[in-house]
Enzyme design. Sequence first.
Site, PDB file in Angstrom:
ATOM      1  N   GLU A 130      51.675  21.980  12.496  1.00  0.00           N
ATOM      2  CA  GLU A 130      50.881  20.770  12.401  1.00  0.00           C
ATOM      3  C   GLU A 130      49.905  20.572  13.551  1.00  0.00           C
ATOM      4  O   GLU A 130      48.926  19.848  13.417  1.00  0.00           O
ATOM      5  CB  GLU A 130      51.824  19.552  12.326  1.00  0.00           C
ATOM      6  N   ASP A 159      63.703  15.273  12.457  1.00  0.00           N
ATOM      7  CA  ASP A 159      63.475  16.715  12.332  1.00  0.00           C
ATOM      8  C   ASP A 159      63.853  17.415  13.638  1.00  0.00           C
ATOM      9  O   ASP A 159      63.169  18.313  14.111  1.00  0.00           O
ATOM     10  CB  ASP A 159      62.007  16.994  11.993  1.00  0.00           C
ATOM     11  N   ASN A 194      62.278  21.322  19.620  1.00  0.00           N
ATOM     12  CA  ASN A 194      61.530  20.151  20.074  1.00  0.00           C
ATOM     13  C   ASN A 194      62.300  19.311  21.095  1.00  0.00           C
ATOM     14  O   ASN A 194      62.180  18.093  21.145  1.00  0.00           O
ATOM     15  CB  ASN A 194      61.044  19.294  18.892  1.00  0.00           C
ATOM     16  N   ASP A 216      57.593  16.061  19.603  1.00  0.00           N
ATOM     17  CA  ASP A 216      57.260  16.296  18.191  1.00  0.00           C
ATOM     18  C   ASP A 216      57.941  15.276  17.273  1.00  0.00           C
ATOM     19  O   ASP A 216      58.952  15.569  16.640  1.00  0.00           O
ATOM     20  CB  ASP A 216      57.644  17.714  17.757  1.00  0.00           C
TER      21      ASP A 216
END
Length: 302
Positions: A105, A226, A231, A245
């Site tokens: 992303e 997530d 992350n 993130d």
Amino acid sequence: MLRNVIELLPRLRPKHIRVLKILLRSLPRYRYVPINVLATKLKMKSSVARKILQHLIDLGLVVAKEKDYEGYRLSQWGLDLLALRKLRNFVELQSISHRIDVGKEADIYVCYGADGSPYIIKAYRLGRTSFKKVRSARPVYHVEAGSWFAMSIKAAKREFHVLSTLWGAGVAVPKPLIWAYHMILMDYVPGRELHKVRLRNPLSIFRNTIEEIIKAYYVGGIVHGDLSEYNILVNEETEEIWIIDWPQWLPTSHPEASEYLRKDLEQIIKYFHRKYKLDFDVLWEIVETVSRKYFDQSREAS
């Protein structure tokens, strides 16, 4: 690369920036803005507008369309330049060092201010092939007018909002400084991704990580949604951690928030068990202890 784009800023005048902004604002209506529409918005003859546009095309900031009709659109570099210009109104960015991560992303860059202070730029790049393949698993992203640029801008704004909320709640996230179109400028944090390090004291790092996850839930009202070893940043010397993130975050009011929290916790527990052979019961006991502490605090506060 962003370092190439920032070097273009001194070569532009207000009239060039005005054209770029008009192209951006026209995204919801036009894929390529017709020359007559641009000339009308700029209040100048088409011949004059073409000269300005050609300069921007030569710099890689604008793309032209000649088949069927004459039209123009912003390039990725053009959007990057507008964002960097806005960031520089907040911090006098001197240089962009290097790209430290490329994700589905977004890209992550290290940059430096005039005083040598380091910062992080997160630039959303929705629409890359790698992201298109997983969009079905990203329910917060919806195709809308303005296409991928508009979605990138919306995603950056959304993450800036949640980072600001979490920072204000005392959760260990990089401090967000400013949102500019599809970019977020953040304070630099001296950590490496959890999966890249071999911890000397994994149980302590695990406890710190759980503390921040639960704090985000009960104090910040946010679920990561997530979370994984990719992350979470950790400083091996100080044992500080930062959770990064957050594009998939959910508010705790969401009907599935508790389920996503459980999945986040299970993911981290499995990682520490797998890599460091820590006992499942010990890890779950830490989770339960920390959860009770923040649950009790939230009840007292209410």
